[in-house]
Design a protein around this motif. Sequence first.
Motif, mmCIF file in Angstrom:
data_model
loop_
_atom_site.group_PDB
_atom_site.id
_atom_site.type_symbol
_atom_site.label_atom_id
_atom_site.label_comp_id
_atom_site.label_asym_id
_atom_site.label_seq_id
_atom_site.Cartn_x
_atom_site.Cartn_y
_atom_site.Cartn_z
ATOM 1 N N ARG A 1 50.991 68.458 80.748
ATOM 2 C CA ARG A 1 52.204 68.727 81.049
ATOM 3 C C ARG A 1 53.150 68.871 80.138
ATOM 4 N NH1 ARG A 1 56.722 65.157 84.521
ATOM 5 N NH2 ARG A 1 57.623 66.953 85.887
ATOM 6 N N ASN A 2 54.282 69.432 79.636
ATOM 7 C CA ASN A 2 54.723 69.948 78.733
ATOM 8 C C ASN A 2 56.014 71.473 78.789
ATOM 9 O OD1 ASN A 2 53.920 72.007 77.340
ATOM 10 N ND2 ASN A 2 52.484 71.004 76.361
ATOM 11 N N SER A 3 56.712 71.421 78.161
ATOM 12 C CA SER A 3 56.989 72.657 78.295
ATOM 13 C C SER A 3 59.029 72.918 79.022
ATOM 14 C CB SER A 3 56.743 73.716 78.213
ATOM 15 O OG SER A 3 56.598 74.317 77.240
ATOM 16 N N PHE A 4 60.134 73.328 78.857
ATOM 17 C CA PHE A 4 61.449 73.383 79.753
ATOM 18 C C PHE A 4 61.364 74.128 79.654
ATOM 19 C CE2 PHE A 4 60.310 68.897 78.182
ATOM 20 C CZ PHE A 4 60.668 67.886 78.740
ATOM 21 N N SER A 5 62.541 74.245 81.240
ATOM 22 C CA SER A 5 62.743 75.317 81.559
ATOM 23 C C SER A 5 64.667 75.601 82.307
ATOM 24 C CB SER A 5 62.469 76.657 81.443
ATOM 25 O OG SER A 5 61.645 76.920 83.287
ATOM 26 N N PHE A 6 65.359 76.321 82.417
ATOM 27 C CA PHE A 6 66.840 75.420 83.463
ATOM 28 C C PHE A 6 67.057 76.460 84.374
ATOM 29 C CE2 PHE A 6 71.277 75.102 82.980
ATOM 30 C CZ PHE A 6 71.619 74.691 84.363
ATOM 31 N N HIS A 7 66.629 76.362 85.403
ATOM 32 C CA HIS A 7 67.877 78.048 85.961
ATOM 33 C C HIS A 7 68.211 77.082 87.010
ATOM 34 C CE1 HIS A 7 64.232 79.427 84.633
ATOM 35 N NE2 HIS A 7 63.147 78.898 84.695
ATOM 36 N N PRO A 8 69.861 77.287 86.989
ATOM 37 C CA PRO A 8 70.903 76.567 88.102
ATOM 38 C C PRO A 8 70.941 76.803 89.773
ATOM 39 C CG PRO A 8 71.793 77.976 86.298
ATOM 40 C CD PRO A 8 70.429 77.879 85.983
ATOM 41 N N ASP A 9 69.912 77.670 89.662
ATOM 42 C CA ASP A 9 69.322 78.274 91.552
ATOM 43 C C ASP A 9 68.801 77.193 92.315
ATOM 44 O OD1 ASP A 9 67.373 79.274 90.358
ATOM 45 O OD2 ASP A 9 67.700 81.727 91.084
ATOM 46 N N GLY A 10 67.769 76.506 90.763
ATOM 47 C CA GLY A 10 66.952 75.549 91.521
ATOM 48 C C GLY A 10 65.176 76.330 91.578
ATOM 49 N N ARG A 11 65.326 77.089 91.295
ATOM 50 C CA ARG A 11 63.632 78.024 91.417
ATOM 51 C C ARG A 11 63.513 78.700 90.592
ATOM 52 N NH1 ARG A 11 64.895 81.086 97.094
ATOM 53 N NH2 ARG A 11 63.327 82.927 96.120
ATOM 54 N N PRO A 12 62.015 78.463 90.244
ATOM 55 C CA PRO A 12 61.307 79.323 88.853
ATOM 56 C C PRO A 12 61.395 79.792 88.811
ATOM 57 C CG PRO A 12 59.583 78.241 90.880
ATOM 58 C CD PRO A 12 61.383 78.186 91.296
ATOM 59 N N ARG A 13 60.796 80.644 87.313
ATOM 60 C CA ARG A 13 60.646 82.208 87.013
ATOM 61 C C ARG A 13 58.771 81.900 86.296
ATOM 62 N NH1 ARG A 13 65.061 81.248 88.883
ATOM 63 N NH2 ARG A 13 66.820 82.266 87.797
ATOM 64 N N GLU A 14 58.554 83.019 86.606
ATOM 65 C CA GLU A 14 56.803 83.094 86.630
ATOM 66 C C GLU A 14 56.901 83.653 85.520
ATOM 67 O OE1 GLU A 14 52.849 83.833 87.264
ATOM 68 O OE2 GLU A 14 53.966 82.884 88.711
ATOM 69 N N LYS A 15 58.141 83.739 84.954
ATOM 70 C CA LYS A 15 57.142 84.745 83.169
ATOM 71 C C LYS A 15 57.072 83.377 82.366
ATOM 72 C CE LYS A 15 62.267 85.180 81.638
ATOM 73 N NZ LYS A 15 62.635 86.026 80.882
ATOM 74 N N TYR A 16 58.293 82.186 82.581
ATOM 75 C CA TYR A 16 58.068 80.975 81.775
ATOM 76 C C TYR A 16 56.891 80.547 82.508
ATOM 77 C CZ TYR A 16 63.125 81.676 80.716
ATOM 78 O OH TYR A 16 63.941 82.012 80.575
ATOM 79 N N LEU A 17 56.281 80.198 83.574
ATOM 80 C CA LEU A 17 55.149 79.451 83.635
ATOM 81 C C LEU A 17 53.967 80.708 82.549
ATOM 82 C CD1 LEU A 17 53.192 77.952 85.261
ATOM 83 C CD2 LEU A 17 52.508 79.130 87.145
ATOM 84 N N GLN A 18 53.310 81.719 83.177
ATOM 85 C CA GLN A 18 52.337 81.867 82.077
ATOM 86 C C GLN A 18 52.754 81.984 80.344
ATOM 87 O OE1 GLN A 18 50.078 83.181 83.786
ATOM 88 N NE2 GLN A 18 51.503 83.367 85.383
ATOM 89 N N GLN A 19 53.607 81.803 79.920
ATOM 90 C CA GLN A 19 54.013 81.572 78.487
ATOM 91 C C GLN A 19 53.526 79.983 78.636
ATOM 92 O OE1 GLN A 19 58.604 82.366 77.524
ATOM 93 N NE2 GLN A 19 58.557 80.893 76.292
ATOM 94 N N PHE A 20 54.111 79.216 79.446
ATOM 95 C CA PHE A 20 53.988 77.583 78.946
ATOM 96 C C PHE A 20 52.411 78.357 79.671
ATOM 97 C CE2 PHE A 20 58.724 77.220 79.538
ATOM 98 C CZ PHE A 20 59.096 77.560 78.475
ATOM 99 N N ILE A 21 51.451 78.424 79.667
ATOM 100 C CA ILE A 21 50.633 78.186 79.920
ATOM 101 C C ILE A 21 49.877 78.200 78.199
ATOM 102 C CG2 ILE A 21 47.750 78.655 80.760
ATOM 103 C CD1 ILE A 21 49.530 80.052 83.716
ATOM 104 N N GLU A 22 49.625 78.932 77.710
ATOM 105 C CA GLU A 22 49.370 79.329 76.434
ATOM 106 C C GLU A 22 49.485 77.647 75.692
ATOM 107 O OE1 GLU A 22 47.375 81.861 75.361
ATOM 108 O OE2 GLU A 22 47.475 82.162 77.296
ATOM 109 N N THR A 23 50.877 77.238 75.584
ATOM 110 C CA THR A 23 51.454 76.342 75.221
ATOM 111 C C THR A 23 50.151 75.219 75.423
ATOM 112 O OG1 THR A 23 53.836 76.902 74.894
ATOM 113 C CG2 THR A 23 53.335 74.208 74.722
ATOM 114 N N HIS A 24 50.263 74.984 76.549
ATOM 115 C CA HIS A 24 50.088 73.946 77.110
ATOM 116 C C HIS A 24 48.142 74.151 76.374
ATOM 117 C CE1 HIS A 24 52.008 73.752 81.272
ATOM 118 N NE2 HIS A 24 52.333 73.407 80.334
ATOM 119 N N ARG A 25 47.698 74.833 75.836
ATOM 120 C CA ARG A 25 46.168 75.072 75.919
ATOM 121 C C ARG A 25 46.151 75.370 74.828
ATOM 122 N NH1 ARG A 25 41.312 75.160 76.568
ATOM 123 N NH2 ARG A 25 41.742 75.608 78.339
ATOM 124 N N LYS A 26 47.104 75.133 73.540
ATOM 125 C CA LYS A 26 47.121 75.119 72.340
ATOM 126 C C LYS A 26 47.258 73.382 72.121
ATOM 127 C CE LYS A 26 49.360 79.133 71.084
ATOM 128 N NZ LYS A 26 50.910 79.720 69.820
#
Length: 439
Positions: free
Chosen positions: A305-330
């Motif tokens: 579990r790592n990596s952060f993003s801030f979204h004022p509406d409280g709703r996630p963004r799929e693009k960040y999830l796909q990006q951070f999966i690569e970080t998790h793998r590393k």
Amino acid sequence: MQKITSLPADDALPGWYHTSASRTPRPAHVGQKHARWVIVGAGLTGLAAARQMALNFPDDEIVLTEAQEVGFGSSGRNAGFAIDVPHDIGAKDYIGDVATAKLILKLNTLGQDYLRDIVQENNIQCQMNEAGKYQAAVSESGMAILEAYRKGLEKIGRETQMIEGKDLPQHIGISYYKKALYIPGTILLQPSALVKGLADSLPANVTLYEYTPISSINYGDKITLRHDKGHIIADKLILANNAFASHFGFLQGRLLPTFLYGSLTRPLSESEQAQLGGKPVWGVIPAHPFGSTVRRTPDNRILIRNSFSFHPDGRPREKYLQQFIETHRKSFERRFPMLPDVGFDYSWSGAICLSENHEGFFGKLAPNVYGALCCNGLGITRGTATGKLLADMIAGERNELIDFLLASPGPNRTPPQPFLSFGVNSTLRWGQYKAGLEV
């Protein structure tokens, strides 16, 4: 009328939810209903508040509403650490004022004890394990943090064990870290299984409605909560919906909905378990706050579990999830080179509610409206404790912990948009960069 402009919309593959036992959700509310007490948000805080309100007011019906399904939202998406000790990252020794730290320890311990009793009484299968936690470091700066934290914990009477890197494989199987501070007292658990079990063991005078997102609300002598299939009239309202409270008209410009990202592997085979070695259950918290949290679970999966993003509406963004999966793998490959063929079964985002000054809100928000909001990343223990204590305060009880929470200045006001998003996301990116190999 206060129109609710943003509702939870979490992504589809939270690993804890899908690997915990399935349950039958309670039906959504339909039609019209009047109740003396209504609670919005069936996460850890709302469930604790509902349970304690039911005990404090046994002749009243307590209505608890949840926008999604219990166990699917934020309370079921964290790393599963029920932490007792304080960790004030703004203090040099991570403890700060000793008197305050001792009260925080009491508050977190209350949350732990409350959960432990409910889990045992109701035989909730949530992999609860009194494993403690390892605060681990790779860099020189991380090791300095561990030493400072060790000295701070000594001030409040907590014993710890500093473990050198050469000895860590006996504990966690991997030799990636240079040093770790073992801190007993933390409970490890399966968060979605916990939340599901808490919901299914509520007292008989709690009525839970799932899949009932509130779309608008009218405040007054009576409070009307409207949704697309009807409305609920409340004499008193309790908000336990963290950052979404700002969309209900409270603490606007003070709450920071920040997303963390997790991935959970497939179960390790017997040969892979032998290659890894170490204890069968453990949890690592990074010395640097922007580093990776890592767990080995009782069902032999690995959490990153790592990596952060801030979204004022409280709703996630799929693009960040796909990006951070690569970080998790590393992050996984650096730590577990002996497990080259182990992939992730699940990856997801999960929101935490932060404030700029690390303070939450507890108490009365307006006439007939109460809230326990913003746990600043300690949702399991802090959310549980504040939910219970808010119900006790409403019932007329006062004690040192209630007084301590009421004395908080609450979350600071933040700069307006677009400066807020730019500033928070810049801080998050810089923090992750500075964490270096701790990620």
